[in-house]
Design an enzyme around this catalytic site. Structure first.
Site, PDB file in Angstrom:
ATOM      1  N   LYS A  16       0.828  -1.220   0.042  1.00  0.00           N
ATOM      2  CA  LYS A  16      -0.032   0.066   0.024  1.00  0.00           C
ATOM      3  C   LYS A  16       0.861   1.204   0.182  1.00  0.00           C
ATOM      4  O   LYS A  16       2.062   1.101   0.328  1.00  0.00           O
ATOM      5  CB  LYS A  16      -0.757   0.050   1.243  1.00  0.00           C
ATOM      6  CG  LYS A  16      -0.151   0.110   2.640  1.00  0.00           C
ATOM      7  CD  LYS A  16      -1.175  -0.285   3.850  1.00  0.00           C
ATOM      8  CE  LYS A  16      -0.336  -0.280   5.159  1.00  0.00           C
ATOM      9  NZ  LYS A  16      -1.357  -0.633   6.375  1.00  0.00           N
TER      10      LYS A  16
ATOM     11  N   ARG B 255     -11.010   0.514  14.426  1.00  0.00           N
ATOM     12  CA  ARG B 255     -11.182   1.281  13.039  1.00  0.00           C
ATOM     13  C   ARG B 255     -12.024   0.465  11.975  1.00  0.00           C
ATOM     14  O   ARG B 255     -13.186   0.826  12.100  1.00  0.00           O
ATOM     15  CB  ARG B 255      -9.506   1.181  12.484  1.00  0.00           C
ATOM     16  CG  ARG B 255      -8.759   2.249  13.326  1.00  0.00           C
ATOM     17  CD  ARG B 255      -7.575   2.407  12.585  1.00  0.00           C
ATOM     18  NE  ARG B 255      -6.963   1.241  11.990  1.00  0.00           N
ATOM     19  CZ  ARG B 255      -5.751   1.266  11.391  1.00  0.00           C
ATOM     20  NH1 ARG B 255      -4.819   2.396  11.587  1.00  0.00           N
ATOM     21  NH2 ARG B 255      -5.500   0.074  10.558  1.00  0.00           N
TER      22      ARG B 255
ATOM     23  N   TYR C 260      17.495  29.412   9.871  1.00  0.00           N
ATOM     24  CA  TYR C 260      16.226  30.563  10.269  1.00  0.00           C
ATOM     25  C   TYR C 260      16.081  30.351  11.827  1.00  0.00           C
ATOM     26  O   TYR C 260      16.543  29.308  12.348  1.00  0.00           O
ATOM     27  CB  TYR C 260      14.906  29.866   9.914  1.00  0.00           C
ATOM     28  CG  TYR C 260      14.821  30.238   7.960  1.00  0.00           C
ATOM     29  CD1 TYR C 260      14.949  31.347   7.827  1.00  0.00           C
ATOM     30  CD2 TYR C 260      14.930  29.243   7.348  1.00  0.00           C
ATOM     31  CE1 TYR C 260      14.675  31.858   6.471  1.00  0.00           C
ATOM     32  CE2 TYR C 260      14.811  29.569   5.901  1.00  0.00           C
ATOM     33  CZ  TYR C 260      14.646  30.797   5.452  1.00  0.00           C
ATOM     34  OH  TYR C 260      14.484  30.992   4.185  1.00  0.00           O
TER      35      TYR C 260
ATOM     36  N   MET D  25      13.523  24.640   3.674  1.00  0.00           N
ATOM     37  CA  MET D  25      12.835  23.815   2.616  1.00  0.00           C
ATOM     38  C   MET D  25      13.617  23.048   1.585  1.00  0.00           C
ATOM     39  O   MET D  25      13.315  22.067   1.179  1.00  0.00           O
ATOM     40  CB  MET D  25      12.024  24.952   1.467  1.00  0.00           C
ATOM     41  CG  MET D  25      11.097  24.487   0.589  1.00  0.00           C
ATOM     42  SD  MET D  25      10.436  25.910  -0.657  1.00  0.00           S
ATOM     43  CE  MET D  25       9.130  26.132   0.611  1.00  0.00           C
TER      44      MET D  25
HETATM   45  C1  LIG Z   1      -0.635  -1.683   6.812  1.00  0.00           C
HETATM   46  C2  LIG Z   1      -1.245  -3.189   7.184  1.00  0.00           C
HETATM   47  C3  LIG Z   1      -0.324  -4.304   7.339  1.00  0.00           C
HETATM   48  C4  LIG Z   1       1.037  -3.947   7.446  1.00  0.00           C
HETATM   49  O1  LIG Z   1       1.502  -3.337   8.934  1.00  0.00           O
HETATM   50  P1  LIG Z   1       3.082  -3.084   8.971  1.00  0.00           P
HETATM   51  O2  LIG Z   1       3.047  -2.358  10.272  1.00  0.00           O
HETATM   52  O3  LIG Z   1       3.744  -2.249   7.858  1.00  0.00           O
HETATM   53  O4  LIG Z   1       3.680  -4.427   8.942  1.00  0.00           O
HETATM   54  C5  LIG Z   1      -0.902  -5.477   7.845  1.00  0.00           C
HETATM   55  N1  LIG Z   1      -2.291  -5.313   7.624  1.00  0.00           N
HETATM   56  C6  LIG Z   1      -3.074  -4.426   7.302  1.00  0.00           C
HETATM   57  C7  LIG Z   1      -4.783  -4.744   7.536  1.00  0.00           C
HETATM   58  C8  LIG Z   1      -2.637  -3.273   7.089  1.00  0.00           C
HETATM   59  O5  LIG Z   1      -3.280  -2.075   7.002  1.00  0.00           O
END
Ligand SMILES: *Cc1c(COP(=O)(O)O)cnc(C)c1O
Length: 365
Positions: A35, A130, A257, A305
């Site tokens: 993802k 969630r 800065y 930046m």
């Molecule tokens: C992102 C995610 C993972 C992976 O989690 P990590 O902490 O990056 O290993 C596994 N299961 C679900 C449902 C996720 O959303």
């Protein structure tokens, strides 16, 4: 000459880390979680290192299409399932497996016309609050799904809220087992933290599919308790740039800065072609580790930046053009774990790797 900054992706390290996940759960299949554009690495760039996975898990349908476009014919799982009914068309067309975490998704499936029944992952809310059905509603959801001709198999999944911390998974696992013990189907529970910390000791925790994400990308899920050397993981992303100037500070001289850093004595500092517009965290304070020519030193003054400033005291020979490693692999076998930089900046490796800006050119090592 382009501005001297780049990100490098290390496919061999991705393959190594994926193998490391498999070693923690040798009897389970592995969803490589890709993802967020493979945690900022780029799906297309990460894919060659991840082809030993049993499947790819993600949540954006456009990303699923990109994985199919790479020629992947195996399983792809949508971790958040469908967002609207017509997403099921794409699931049918691309043979995507999908999570079902609320009632409406079952309604959409019941109304969906498909030649080939779908592989569904039914999600239990084991305390994260969630996504997922409550333990009380889980069984009814399972029964509804199992009565649909649109559904082939139902796997059972949950996601732990505390796999990386002191609370651990004991309570959530008990909730999962109570809700699922007499239901058939494959099981999937473990993210990276659960895979590394709890899967080796328990077949019930490993289940049939693990879902490692962050560990595959060379970041420790429970840093600073354990670093990637402890977990035998390798960095998969390097962010590097060069010095574009040096300055001599006299005692009392300040840099950047807000003049937040003041030199006690004469010192040399280097100016690096990397700033928050490249994805480097603006909140990284004086003292955040950085490598110059492979030598460990520290940030001084505020991140701006397009530039950061670094202490050249430990690297007196550094000049404009010297290589600066913001995280990842440096020259002569040196390396700086992304987790150390993230920790100094009050965040986590996940956020840094996902935040590398589009203006940074990326290549594959
Ligand atoms: C992102 C995610 C993972 C992976 O989690 P990590 O902490 O990056 O290993 C596994 N299961 C679900 C449902 C996720 O959303």
């Amino acid at each position: 000459m382009p501005r001297p900054i780049e990100a490098l992706i290390h496919p061999d390290a991705l393959a190594h880390n994926l193998q490391r996940a498999r070693r923690a759960a040798p009897d389970a299949k592995v969803w490589a979680v890709v993802k967020a554009n493979a945690y900022g690495h780029g799906i297309e760039r990460a894919y060659p290192g991840l082809q030993a996975a049993d499947g790819f898990a993600l949540l954006d349908l456009a990303e699923a299409e990109r994985v199919r476009a790479l020629g992947w014919r195996g399983p792809i799982l949508l971790l958040e399932g469908c967002f609207e009914p017509r997403d099921l068309e794409l699931c049918s067309r691309l043979d995507l497996w999908h999570t079902v975490h609320r009632e409406a998704q079952i309604d959409w499936l019941a109304a969906h016309k498909t030649q080939k029944p779908h592989q569904v992952f039914l999600k239990l809310n084991s305390g994260m609050n969630r996504l997922g059905f409550s333990p009380a509603a889980f069984r009814a959801a399972w029964r509804r799904l199992s009565g649909l001709t649109q559904v082939d198999s139902i796997s059972l999944m949950t996601h732990f809220s505390d796999a990386d911390g002191a609370r651990g998974i004991t309570d959530a696992l008990a909730v999962f087992e109570a809700a699922t013990h007499d239901l058939p189907g494959e099981r999937s529970m473990c993210n990276s933290a659960a895979t590394l910390r709890f899967a080796p000791g328990s077949a019930a925790v490993r289940g049939d599919w693990i879902r490692p994400g962050i560990m595959v990308y060379g970041s420790s899920p429970d840093f600073p308790a354990h670093d990637i050397a402890h977990w035998e993981l390798q960095p998969t992303m390097t962010l590097r740039a060069r010095l574009i100037a040096t300055q001599e500070l006299t005692p009392g001289g300040t840099v950047g800065y807000g003049s937040t850093f003041r030199a006690d004595a004469t010192m040399r500092i280097g100016v690096v072609a990397c700033g928050y517009a490249d994805g480097y965290p603006r909140l990284a304070p004086t003292g955040t580790p950085v490598l110059v020519d492979g030598v460990r030193t520290r940030l001084v003054g505020r991140v701006s930046m397009d530039m950061v400033t670094v202490d050249l005291t430990p690297v007196p020979r550094a000049q404009p053009g010297s290589e600066v490693t913001l995280w990842g692999c440096g020259p002569n076998g040196s390396f700086l774990p992304i987790d150390e930089v993230a920790h100094a900046a009050g965040t986590i490796g996940y956020e840094l790797m996902c935040a590398v800006a589009p203006r940074v050119p990326v290549s594959v090592a």
